[in-house]
Design a protein around this motif. Structure first.
Motif, PDB file in Angstrom:
ATOM      1  N   GLY A 145       0.772  -1.228   0.000  1.00 51.17           N
ATOM      2  CA  GLY A 145       0.000   0.000   0.000  1.00 51.17           C
ATOM      3  C   GLY A 145       0.808   1.285   0.000  1.00 51.17           C
ATOM      4  O   GLY A 145       0.240   2.374   0.015  1.00 51.17           O
ATOM      5  N   THR A 146       2.133   1.176  -0.018  1.00 50.48           N
ATOM      6  CA  THR A 146       3.003   2.344   0.002  1.00 50.48           C
ATOM      7  C   THR A 146       3.759   2.450  -1.313  1.00 50.48           C
ATOM      8  O   THR A 146       4.339   1.465  -1.787  1.00 50.48           O
ATOM      9  N   TRP A 147       3.752   3.652  -1.901  1.00 53.41           N
ATOM     10  CA  TRP A 147       4.516   3.877  -3.122  1.00 53.41           C
ATOM     11  C   TRP A 147       6.000   3.759  -2.817  1.00 53.41           C
ATOM     12  O   TRP A 147       6.477   4.277  -1.813  1.00 53.41           O
ATOM     13  N   ARG A 148       6.737   3.091  -3.715  1.00 50.02           N
ATOM     14  CA  ARG A 148       8.183   2.928  -3.549  1.00 50.02           C
ATOM     15  C   ARG A 148       8.899   3.484  -4.775  1.00 50.02           C
ATOM     16  O   ARG A 148       8.405   3.407  -5.903  1.00 50.02           O
ATOM     17  N   ASP A 149      10.075   4.020  -4.541  1.00 50.49           N
ATOM     18  CA  ASP A 149      10.940   4.533  -5.594  1.00 50.49           C
ATOM     19  C   ASP A 149      12.015   3.489  -5.898  1.00 50.49           C
ATOM     20  O   ASP A 149      12.300   2.622  -5.074  1.00 50.49           O
ATOM     21  N   THR A 150      12.617   3.611  -7.069  1.00 47.13           N
ATOM     22  CA  THR A 150      13.798   2.805  -7.376  1.00 47.13           C
ATOM     23  C   THR A 150      14.850   3.683  -8.043  1.00 47.13           C
ATOM     24  O   THR A 150      14.537   4.676  -8.695  1.00 47.13           O
ATOM     25  N   VAL A 151      16.087   3.273  -7.857  1.00 49.71           N
ATOM     26  CA  VAL A 151      17.218   3.875  -8.542  1.00 49.71           C
ATOM     27  C   VAL A 151      17.469   2.996  -9.764  1.00 49.71           C
ATOM     28  O   VAL A 151      17.590   1.772  -9.632  1.00 49.71           O
ATOM     29  N   LEU A 152      17.503   3.587 -10.944  1.00 48.04           N
ATOM     30  CA  LEU A 152      17.770   2.838 -12.165  1.00 48.04           C
ATOM     31  C   LEU A 152      19.253   2.949 -12.470  1.00 48.04           C
ATOM     32  O   LEU A 152      19.792   4.048 -12.633  1.00 48.04           O
ATOM     33  N   MET A 153      19.921   1.798 -12.514  1.00 41.51           N
ATOM     34  CA  MET A 153      21.357   1.758 -12.776  1.00 41.51           C
ATOM     35  C   MET A 153      21.604   0.935 -14.036  1.00 41.51           C
ATOM     36  O   MET A 153      20.827   0.030 -14.354  1.00 41.51           O
TER      37      MET A 153
END
Length: 162
Positions: A145-153
């Motif tokens: 239920g929580t939005w998550r970010d990602t680092v794109l490498m």
């Protein structure tokens, strides 16, 4: 320790390590490890590696195609997981370096990884193996239920596509 090709017989240990990573909440959006057949169909046939010490699987790495379109045939997403008891011993780096070498032998020119920003150890590992940050994907997916970010490498081959 040896790095060898993953075989179906390794799946129970690979799945267990994967489930341990899932349980951290900072390794993947997956909520459960699939069965072998599903995992087998979704990953590239090349670049399936396990780090073993005798009969014990210490970690694994694999490639997933990023697209079925032919123009992206040389682009793969990497997965690297190390057993909790084996972390901090260089196993992840050894696996990722071998995965890069295997991918280049098979014509991959770009490898990418989407990593939660909270997973600083994974970000450092990828940087140590030549990956660079190319973007930050804000609120790319929900987890519990929580939005998550990602680092794109990404890591661009110095041999293929130059």
């Amino acid at each position: 320790m040896q790095i060898i090709s993953m075989e179906p017989r390794h799946w129970p240990a690979v799945k267990s390590i994967y489930e341990s990573g899932i349980a951290t909440g900072n390794a993947t959006f997956q909520t459960a490890a699939p069965e072998w057949e599903e995992w087998d169909q979704s990953h590239a046939e090349i670049g399936r590696l396990v780090a073993v010490d005798g009969d014990q699987v210490m970690g694994w790495a694999a490639l997933t195609p990023v697209s079925g379109r032919c123009v992206y045939a040389g682009v793969g997403e990497v997965s690297v997981y190390v057993a909790a008891s084996a972390r901090g011993k260089g196993i992840g780096r050894t696996l990722l370096e071998e995965l890069i070498a295997v991918s280049e032998k098979h014509g991959y020119w770009t490898l990418q990884a989407g990593i939660f920003p909270e997973n600083s150890a994974s970000i450092k590992l990828h940087e140590a193996c030549g990956f660079r940050t190319v973007g930050f994907r804000e609120k790319i997916g929900k987890m519990d239920g929580t939005w998550r970010d990602t680092v794109l490498m990404e890591c661009r081959s110095k041999e293929i596509g130059i």
